[in-house]
Scaffold this motif. Structure first.
Motif, PDB file in Angstrom:
ATOM      1  N   LEU A 180      84.723 -17.957 -46.677  1.00  0.00           N
ATOM      2  CA  LEU A 180      84.232 -18.747 -45.542  1.00  0.00           C
ATOM      3  C   LEU A 180      85.318 -19.735 -45.160  1.00  0.00           C
ATOM      4  N   HIS A 181      85.566 -19.892 -43.860  1.00  0.00           N
ATOM      5  CA  HIS A 181      86.518 -20.896 -43.388  1.00  0.00           C
ATOM      6  C   HIS A 181      85.721 -22.101 -42.925  1.00  0.00           C
ATOM      7  N   THR A 182      86.323 -23.278 -43.039  1.00  0.00           N
ATOM      8  CA  THR A 182      85.617 -24.467 -42.563  1.00  0.00           C
ATOM      9  C   THR A 182      86.507 -25.262 -41.612  1.00  0.00           C
ATOM     10  N   GLY A 183      85.864 -25.981 -40.718  1.00  0.00           N
ATOM     11  CA  GLY A 183      86.594 -26.850 -39.796  1.00  0.00           C
ATOM     12  C   GLY A 183      85.735 -28.043 -39.455  1.00  0.00           C
ATOM     13  N   LEU A 184      86.395 -29.125 -39.090  1.00  0.00           N
ATOM     14  CA  LEU A 184      85.656 -30.290 -38.603  1.00  0.00           C
ATOM     15  C   LEU A 184      85.473 -30.155 -37.094  1.00  0.00           C
ATOM     16  N   THR A 185      84.562 -30.952 -36.562  1.00  0.00           N
ATOM     17  CA  THR A 185      84.233 -30.847 -35.140  1.00  0.00           C
ATOM     18  C   THR A 185      85.493 -30.910 -34.263  1.00  0.00           C
ATOM     19  N   ALA A 186      86.469 -31.710 -34.695  1.00  0.00           N
ATOM     20  CA  ALA A 186      87.701 -31.858 -33.899  1.00  0.00           C
ATOM     21  C   ALA A 186      88.529 -30.569 -33.846  1.00  0.00           C
ATOM     22  N   ASP A 187      88.253 -29.618 -34.768  1.00  0.00           N
ATOM     23  CA  ASP A 187      89.015 -28.359 -34.806  1.00  0.00           C
ATOM     24  C   ASP A 187      88.445 -27.301 -33.859  1.00  0.00           C
ATOM     25  N   LEU A 188      87.301 -27.605 -33.269  1.00  0.00           N
ATOM     26  CA  LEU A 188      86.570 -26.580 -32.521  1.00  0.00           C
ATOM     27  C   LEU A 188      87.373 -25.972 -31.365  1.00  0.00           C
ATOM     28  N   ASP A 189      88.057 -26.808 -30.590  1.00  0.00           N
ATOM     29  CA  ASP A 189      88.780 -26.301 -29.411  1.00  0.00           C
ATOM     30  C   ASP A 189      89.755 -25.180 -29.773  1.00  0.00           C
ATOM     31  N   ALA A 190      90.386 -25.318 -30.936  1.00  0.00           N
ATOM     32  CA  ALA A 190      91.372 -24.308 -31.335  1.00  0.00           C
ATOM     33  C   ALA A 190      90.702 -22.993 -31.731  1.00  0.00           C
ATOM     34  N   LEU A 191      89.449 -23.068 -32.180  1.00  0.00           N
ATOM     35  CA  LEU A 191      88.750 -21.854 -32.651  1.00  0.00           C
ATOM     36  C   LEU A 191      88.106 -21.065 -31.515  1.00  0.00           C
ATOM     37  N   LEU A 192      87.678 -21.766 -30.476  1.00  0.00           N
ATOM     38  CA  LEU A 192      86.828 -21.139 -29.459  1.00  0.00           C
ATOM     39  C   LEU A 192      87.477 -19.966 -28.711  1.00  0.00           C
ATOM     40  N   PRO A 193      88.781 -20.009 -28.348  1.00  0.00           N
ATOM     41  CA  PRO A 193      89.327 -18.917 -27.541  1.00  0.00           C
ATOM     42  C   PRO A 193      89.240 -17.530 -28.188  1.00  0.00           C
ATOM     43  N   SER A 194      89.134 -17.449 -29.507  1.00  0.00           N
ATOM     44  CA  SER A 194      88.980 -16.111 -30.103  1.00  0.00           C
ATOM     45  C   SER A 194      87.656 -15.978 -30.855  1.00  0.00           C
ATOM     46  N   THR A 195      86.632 -16.641 -30.354  1.00  0.00           N
ATOM     47  CA  THR A 195      85.303 -16.572 -30.975  1.00  0.00           C
ATOM     48  C   THR A 195      84.436 -15.516 -30.284  1.00  0.00           C
ATOM     49  N   THR A 196      83.787 -14.683 -31.080  1.00  0.00           N
ATOM     50  CA  THR A 196      82.887 -13.648 -30.531  1.00  0.00           C
ATOM     51  C   THR A 196      81.467 -14.187 -30.424  1.00  0.00           C
ATOM     52  N   LEU A 197      81.073 -14.963 -31.446  1.00  0.00           N
ATOM     53  CA  LEU A 197      79.697 -15.466 -31.518  1.00  0.00           C
ATOM     54  C   LEU A 197      79.727 -16.932 -31.918  1.00  0.00           C
ATOM     55  N   LEU A 198      79.125 -17.775 -31.074  1.00  0.00           N
ATOM     56  CA  LEU A 198      79.046 -19.217 -31.361  1.00  0.00           C
ATOM     57  C   LEU A 198      77.579 -19.557 -31.589  1.00  0.00           C
ATOM     58  N   VAL A 199      77.249 -20.057 -32.787  1.00  0.00           N
ATOM     59  CA  VAL A 199      75.842 -20.307 -33.139  1.00  0.00           C
ATOM     60  C   VAL A 199      75.617 -21.792 -33.364  1.00  0.00           C
ATOM     61  N   ASN A 200      74.642 -22.351 -32.663  1.00  0.00           N
ATOM     62  CA  ASN A 200      74.265 -23.744 -32.915  1.00  0.00           C
ATOM     63  C   ASN A 200      73.132 -23.802 -33.932  1.00  0.00           C
ATOM     64  N   THR A 201      73.424 -24.356 -35.112  1.00  0.00           N
ATOM     65  CA  THR A 201      72.362 -24.572 -36.107  1.00  0.00           C
ATOM     66  C   THR A 201      72.097 -26.063 -36.291  1.00  0.00           C
ATOM     67  N   THR A 202      72.681 -26.902 -35.433  1.00  0.00           N
ATOM     68  CA  THR A 202      72.366 -28.331 -35.498  1.00  0.00           C
ATOM     69  C   THR A 202      71.136 -28.598 -34.614  1.00  0.00           C
ATOM     70  N   PRO A 203      70.461 -29.729 -34.811  1.00  0.00           N
ATOM     71  CA  PRO A 203      69.331 -30.037 -33.918  1.00  0.00           C
ATOM     72  C   PRO A 203      69.760 -30.664 -32.591  1.00  0.00           C
ATOM     73  N   ILE A 204      71.066 -30.670 -32.297  1.00  0.00           N
ATOM     74  CA  ILE A 204      71.540 -31.330 -31.069  1.00  0.00           C
ATOM     75  C   ILE A 204      71.042 -30.543 -29.843  1.00  0.00           C
ATOM     76  N   GLY A 205      70.264 -31.232 -28.998  1.00  0.00           N
ATOM     77  CA  GLY A 205      69.701 -30.587 -27.802  1.00  0.00           C
ATOM     78  C   GLY A 205      68.219 -30.299 -27.940  1.00  0.00           C
ATOM     79  N   MET A 206      67.682 -30.562 -29.143  1.00  0.00           N
ATOM     80  CA  MET A 206      66.251 -30.320 -29.385  1.00  0.00           C
ATOM     81  C   MET A 206      65.413 -31.387 -28.674  1.00  0.00           C
ATOM     82  N   HIS A 207      64.233 -31.008 -28.222  1.00  0.00           N
ATOM     83  CA  HIS A 207      63.289 -31.942 -27.633  1.00  0.00           C
ATOM     84  C   HIS A 207      63.126 -33.170 -28.547  1.00  0.00           C
TER      85      HIS A 207
END
Ligand code: NAP
Length: 307
Positions: A180-207
């Protein structure tokens, strides 16, 4: 099934939790049992943590066929089961239990629920990079699902290096051990261009914080146009995260489908019959006060026009 159709041979399934009165499973499972013409009922059982062991023994003595497990018992139930699947051992939680000769066996159908919509997509998962936002309980089910799908590269992105490290260490000690690879939130921009599936498992955006999203519109633009955005949240549906993904033209899945499919997978284990998934989805969406899939597509196309 009406009360007058309960007989001496009516089979009983249920859900244990505390509290359990807000569970969406009883209407969904009872609609499904009726559709399958099974002489059975699905009952909510409020079980206080201090009485968990005696409740499990009691369910066995009363001839209950099987049960779902919800908060706060998903981990605590494990010692009282005769066996659990490798999948639930890796996740560290059980949500579905059924009778075997010598006691109870448990598994985790959240994993099955999570991957169900993905299995119908035509992706080559052996080439896929998955980025999971969050490192809590649901993230463990998502990682187990991605291992089951055979995804090439798995990234966990969180806000705490310590928690990420603990996740990875416990995962490496599990039956589904996998790099498993890990990254902090600040690393996200570098990961996104070659991402196939992005999954939100945080409660951010929940009612009730419906305007929040774990990624910005600009970050969503960094994803390839054939990427999939998947949000585990089911209220609201769609979330801000999925609305941004839809506006970008990405394929999206929301948490209602996972909820439906985990219930369908449990019902299939209990009855050994194909579950009536459409009816279960319809019943659950009605419980949540949500529209049909067609209505949602219409709302999204309207919101795209508003951009
Ligand atoms: P959890 O164990 O509490 O984990 C939540 C994760 O989100 C943690 O990694 C936490 O980070 C992170 N997080 C929380 N607030 C954050 C913030 N403001 N910024 C960044 N990260 C944040 O919860 P869970 O059981 O995994 O559930 C998570 C979500 O999945 C919930 O919305 C739940 O409703 C949904 N869910 C849906 C289904 C379904 O069937 N659709 C099933 C299970 C869960 P820290 O560890 O750093 O605090």
């Amino acid at each position: 099934m009406t009360r007058s159709s309960l007989t001496g041979t009516t089979q009983v399934w249920g859900i244990i939790g505390y509290p359990v009165e807000h569970s969406l499973s009883p209407p969904m499972q009872n609609a499904a049992l009726a559709q399958l013409a099974i002489n059975g009922v699905y009952v909510p059982f409020p079980v206080e943590p201090a009485t968990l062991e005696s409740a499990i023994t009691g369910l066995w003595s009363l001839g209950v066929q099987g049960f779902n497990v919800t908060l706060p018992h998903k981990q605590a139930v494990i010692p009282y089961l005769t066996s659990v699947t490798d999948l639930s051992q890796a996740v560290g939680a059980v949500n579905t239990v059924w009778r075997v000769e010598m006691g109870w066996t448990g598994t985790n159908t959240d994993v099955t629920g999570f991957i169900a919509p993905l299995q119908h997509s035509d992706r080559d998962w052996s080439q896929a990079r998955v980025v999971v936002l969050g490192n809590g309980g649901a993230a463990r089910a998502v990682v187990a699902g991605c291992v089951t799908l055979g995804c090439a590269e798995l990234w966990l992105v969180g806000r705490s290096a310590n928690k990420l490290q603990n996740f990875v260490e416990s995962w490496q000690a599990s039956p589904l051990k996998r790099p498993l690879h890990t990254g902090l939130t600040a690393d996200l921009d570098a990961l996104l261009p070659s991402t196939t599936l992005l999954v939100n498992t945080t409660p951010i955006g929940m009612h009730p914080h419906v305007e929040a999203s774990p990624v910005t519109a600009q970050q969503m633009e960094l994803l390839p146009i054939n990427a999939i955005a998947y949000d585990l949240i089911y209220t609201p549906s769609p979330t801000q995260f999925l609305q941004l993904a839809s506006r970008r033209g990405l394929q999206t899945f929301d948490g209602t489908e996972m909820l439906v499919q985990q219930g369908a997978a449990a019902l299939q284990i209990w009855t050994q019959q194909p579950p009536p998934v459409d009816l279960m989805r319809q019943t659950l969406r009605a419980q949540l006060g949500l529209g049909t899939s067609q209505e949602i597509k219409y709302q999204l196309s309207r919101s795209n026009q508003d951009v």
